[in-house]
Design a protein around this motif. Structure first.
Motif, PDB file in Angstrom:
ATOM      1  N   ASP A   3       0.832  -1.206   0.000  1.00 30.25           N
ATOM      2  CA  ASP A   3       0.000   0.000   0.000  1.00 30.25           C
ATOM      3  C   ASP A   3       0.863   1.252   0.000  1.00 30.25           C
ATOM      4  N   ALA A   4       1.903   1.264   0.820  1.00 31.31           N
ATOM      5  CA  ALA A   4       2.796   2.425   0.885  1.00 31.31           C
ATOM      6  C   ALA A   4       3.503   2.643  -0.444  1.00 31.31           C
ATOM      7  N   ALA A   5       3.977   1.567  -1.057  1.00 33.28           N
ATOM      8  CA  ALA A   5       4.654   1.691  -2.350  1.00 33.28           C
ATOM      9  C   ALA A   5       3.701   2.223  -3.416  1.00 33.28           C
ATOM     10  N   HIS A   6       2.476   1.738  -3.404  1.00 32.42           N
ATOM     11  CA  HIS A   6       1.477   2.196  -4.376  1.00 32.42           C
ATOM     12  C   HIS A   6       1.176   3.685  -4.184  1.00 32.42           C
ATOM     13  N   LYS A   7       0.981   4.083  -2.949  1.00 31.94           N
ATOM     14  CA  LYS A   7       0.628   5.476  -2.682  1.00 31.94           C
ATOM     15  C   LYS A   7       1.790   6.423  -2.943  1.00 31.94           C
ATOM     16  N   LEU A   8       3.008   5.951  -2.737  1.00 34.11           N
ATOM     17  CA  LEU A   8       4.159   6.774  -3.092  1.00 34.11           C
ATOM     18  C   LEU A   8       4.217   6.965  -4.612  1.00 34.11           C
ATOM     19  N   GLY A   9       3.825   5.926  -5.359  1.00 35.22           N
ATOM     20  CA  GLY A   9       3.769   6.041  -6.811  1.00 35.22           C
ATOM     21  C   GLY A   9       2.695   6.998  -7.281  1.00 35.22           C
ATOM     22  N   LEU A  10       1.624   7.107  -6.525  1.00 38.49           N
ATOM     23  CA  LEU A  10       0.541   8.019  -6.895  1.00 38.49           C
ATOM     24  C   LEU A  10       0.968   9.489  -6.825  1.00 38.49           C
ATOM     25  N   ILE A  11       1.988   9.777  -6.051  1.00 36.50           N
ATOM     26  CA  ILE A  11       2.471  11.156  -5.938  1.00 36.50           C
ATOM     27  C   ILE A  11       2.916  11.653  -7.307  1.00 36.50           C
ATOM     28  N   LYS A  12       3.585  10.801  -8.066  1.00 35.98           N
ATOM     29  CA  LYS A  12       4.045  11.195  -9.398  1.00 35.98           C
ATOM     30  C   LYS A  12       2.871  11.529 -10.308  1.00 35.98           C
ATOM     31  N   ALA A  13       1.836  10.711 -10.264  1.00 37.06           N
ATOM     32  CA  ALA A  13       0.661  10.950 -11.101  1.00 37.06           C
ATOM     33  C   ALA A  13      -0.071  12.211 -10.658  1.00 37.06           C
TER      34      ALA A  13
ATOM     35  N   GLU B 104       0.315  13.426   1.621  1.00 37.15           N
ATOM     36  CA  GLU B 104      -0.182  13.150   2.973  1.00 37.15           C
ATOM     37  C   GLU B 104      -0.671  11.708   3.098  1.00 37.15           C
ATOM     38  N   THR B 105      -1.366  11.237   2.087  1.00 39.54           N
ATOM     39  CA  THR B 105      -1.858   9.860   2.096  1.00 39.54           C
ATOM     40  C   THR B 105      -0.697   8.878   2.113  1.00 39.54           C
ATOM     41  N   ALA B 106       0.310   9.143   1.312  1.00 40.76           N
ATOM     42  CA  ALA B 106       1.487   8.272   1.278  1.00 40.76           C
ATOM     43  C   ALA B 106       2.219   8.291   2.618  1.00 40.76           C
ATOM     44  N   ALA B 107       2.318   9.451   3.228  1.00 36.18           N
ATOM     45  CA  ALA B 107       3.000   9.553   4.525  1.00 36.18           C
ATOM     46  C   ALA B 107       2.276   8.718   5.573  1.00 36.18           C
ATOM     47  N   ASN B 108       0.951   8.745   5.549  1.00 34.60           N
ATOM     48  CA  ASN B 108       0.186   7.934   6.496  1.00 34.60           C
ATOM     49  C   ASN B 108       0.406   6.449   6.248  1.00 34.60           C
ATOM     50  N   ALA B 109       0.467   6.050   4.986  1.00 28.72           N
ATOM     51  CA  ALA B 109       0.704   4.648   4.650  1.00 28.72           C
ATOM     52  C   ALA B 109       2.090   4.203   5.119  1.00 28.72           C
ATOM     53  N   VAL B 110       3.068   5.071   4.969  1.00 29.26           N
ATOM     54  CA  VAL B 110       4.426   4.758   5.424  1.00 29.26           C
ATOM     55  C   VAL B 110       4.458   4.624   6.945  1.00 29.26           C
ATOM     56  N   LYS B 111       3.726   5.482   7.649  1.00 30.08           N
ATOM     57  CA  LYS B 111       3.666   5.390   9.110  1.00 30.08           C
ATOM     58  C   LYS B 111       3.054   4.065   9.545  1.00 30.08           C
ATOM     59  N   ARG B 112       1.958   3.648   8.861  1.00 34.33           N
ATOM     60  CA  ARG B 112       1.338   2.359   9.186  1.00 34.33           C
ATOM     61  C   ARG B 112       2.317   1.221   8.951  1.00 34.33           C
ATOM     62  N   ARG B 113       3.006   1.258   7.809  1.00 36.92           N
ATOM     63  CA  ARG B 113       3.982   0.215   7.484  1.00 36.92           C
ATOM     64  C   ARG B 113       5.059   0.141   8.557  1.00 36.92           C
ATOM     65  N   ASP B 114       5.588   1.292   8.941  1.00 33.51           N
ATOM     66  CA  ASP B 114       6.653   1.332   9.940  1.00 33.51           C
ATOM     67  C   ASP B 114       6.163   0.862  11.309  1.00 33.51           C
ATOM     68  N   SER B 115       4.912   1.160  11.629  1.00 39.99           N
ATOM     69  CA  SER B 115       4.332   0.728  12.895  1.00 39.99           C
ATOM     70  C   SER B 115       4.253  -0.794  12.963  1.00 39.99           C
ATOM     71  N   TYR B 116       3.795  -1.420  11.873  1.00 40.29           N
ATOM     72  CA  TYR B 116       3.727  -2.880  11.855  1.00 40.29           C
ATOM     73  C   TYR B 116       5.121  -3.497  11.900  1.00 40.29           C
ATOM     74  N   ALA B 117       6.060  -2.896  11.210  1.00 40.69           N
ATOM     75  CA  ALA B 117       7.433  -3.402  11.232  1.00 40.69           C
ATOM     76  C   ALA B 117       8.006  -3.319  12.642  1.00 40.69           C
ATOM     77  N   LYS B 118       7.696  -2.244  13.359  1.00 40.58           N
ATOM     78  CA  LYS B 118       8.188  -2.087  14.731  1.00 40.58           C
ATOM     79  C   LYS B 118       7.561  -3.125  15.656  1.00 40.58           C
ATOM     80  N   LYS B 119       6.253  -3.394  15.467  1.00 47.80           N
ATOM     81  CA  LYS B 119       5.594  -4.411  16.286  1.00 47.80           C
ATOM     82  C   LYS B 119       6.249  -5.769  16.086  1.00 47.80           C
TER      83      LYS B 119
END
Length: 69
Positions: free
Chosen positions: A20-30, A44-59
Protein backbone atom coordinates in the motif's frame (compact mmCIF):
# COMPACT_ATOMS: atom_id res chain seq x y z
CA UNK A 1 -4.54 -17.70 19.15
CA UNK A 2 -0.99 -18.96 19.46
CA UNK A 3 1.97 -16.69 18.89
CA UNK A 4 3.06 -18.20 15.57
CA UNK A 5 -0.38 -17.55 14.09
CA UNK A 6 -0.32 -14.03 15.47
CA UNK A 7 3.14 -13.49 13.96
CA UNK A 8 1.98 -14.83 10.59
CA UNK A 9 -1.03 -12.53 10.61
CA UNK A 10 1.11 -9.54 11.56
CA UNK A 11 3.59 -10.42 8.80
CA UNK A 12 0.72 -10.58 6.29
CA UNK A 13 -0.55 -7.20 7.48
CA UNK A 14 2.97 -5.75 7.16
CA UNK A 15 3.30 -7.04 3.60
CA UNK A 16 -0.05 -5.46 2.66
CA UNK A 17 1.03 -2.20 4.33
CA UNK A 18 4.31 -2.28 2.39
CA UNK A 19 2.47 -2.75 -0.89
CA UNK A 20 0.00 0.00 0.00
CA UNK A 21 2.80 2.42 0.89
CA UNK A 22 4.65 1.69 -2.35
CA UNK A 23 1.48 2.20 -4.38
CA UNK A 24 0.63 5.48 -2.68
CA UNK A 25 4.16 6.77 -3.09
CA UNK A 26 3.77 6.04 -6.81
CA UNK A 27 0.54 8.02 -6.89
CA UNK A 28 2.47 11.16 -5.94
CA UNK A 29 4.05 11.19 -9.40
CA UNK A 30 0.66 10.95 -11.10
CA UNK A 31 -0.85 13.60 -8.84
CA UNK A 32 2.01 16.02 -9.55
CA UNK A 33 0.61 16.55 -13.04
CA UNK A 34 -2.82 17.39 -11.63
CA UNK A 35 -1.81 20.34 -9.51
CA UNK A 36 -0.54 21.37 -6.13
CA UNK A 37 -3.58 20.33 -4.08
CA UNK A 38 -3.66 16.85 -5.62
CA UNK A 39 0.07 16.41 -5.03
CA UNK A 40 -0.31 17.57 -1.41
CA UNK A 41 -3.18 15.14 -0.78
CA UNK A 42 -1.24 12.27 -2.35
CA UNK A 43 1.83 13.13 -0.27
CA UNK A 44 -0.18 13.15 2.97
CA UNK A 45 -1.86 9.86 2.10
CA UNK A 46 1.49 8.27 1.28
CA UNK A 47 3.00 9.55 4.52
CA UNK A 48 0.19 7.93 6.50
CA UNK A 49 0.70 4.65 4.65
CA UNK A 50 4.43 4.76 5.42
CA UNK A 51 3.67 5.39 9.11
CA UNK A 52 1.34 2.36 9.19
CA UNK A 53 3.98 0.22 7.48
CA UNK A 54 6.65 1.33 9.94
CA UNK A 55 4.33 0.73 12.89
CA UNK A 56 3.73 -2.88 11.85
CA UNK A 57 7.43 -3.40 11.23
CA UNK A 58 8.19 -2.09 14.73
CA UNK A 59 5.59 -4.41 16.29
CA UNK A 60 7.20 -7.37 14.56
CA UNK A 61 10.66 -6.23 15.63
CA UNK A 62 9.45 -5.97 19.24
CA UNK A 63 8.26 -9.57 18.96
CA UNK A 64 11.70 -10.61 17.72
CA UNK A 65 10.57 -11.26 14.14
CA UNK A 66 12.96 -9.82 11.59
CA UNK A 67 12.06 -9.63 7.91
CA UNK A 68 14.86 -8.89 5.50
CA UNK A 69 13.87 -7.09 2.27
Amino acid sequence: MNSSVAHAELIAILKRAQADAAHKLGLIKAAANKGTKAAQAATETAANAVKRRDSYAKKLDNLGVSLKD
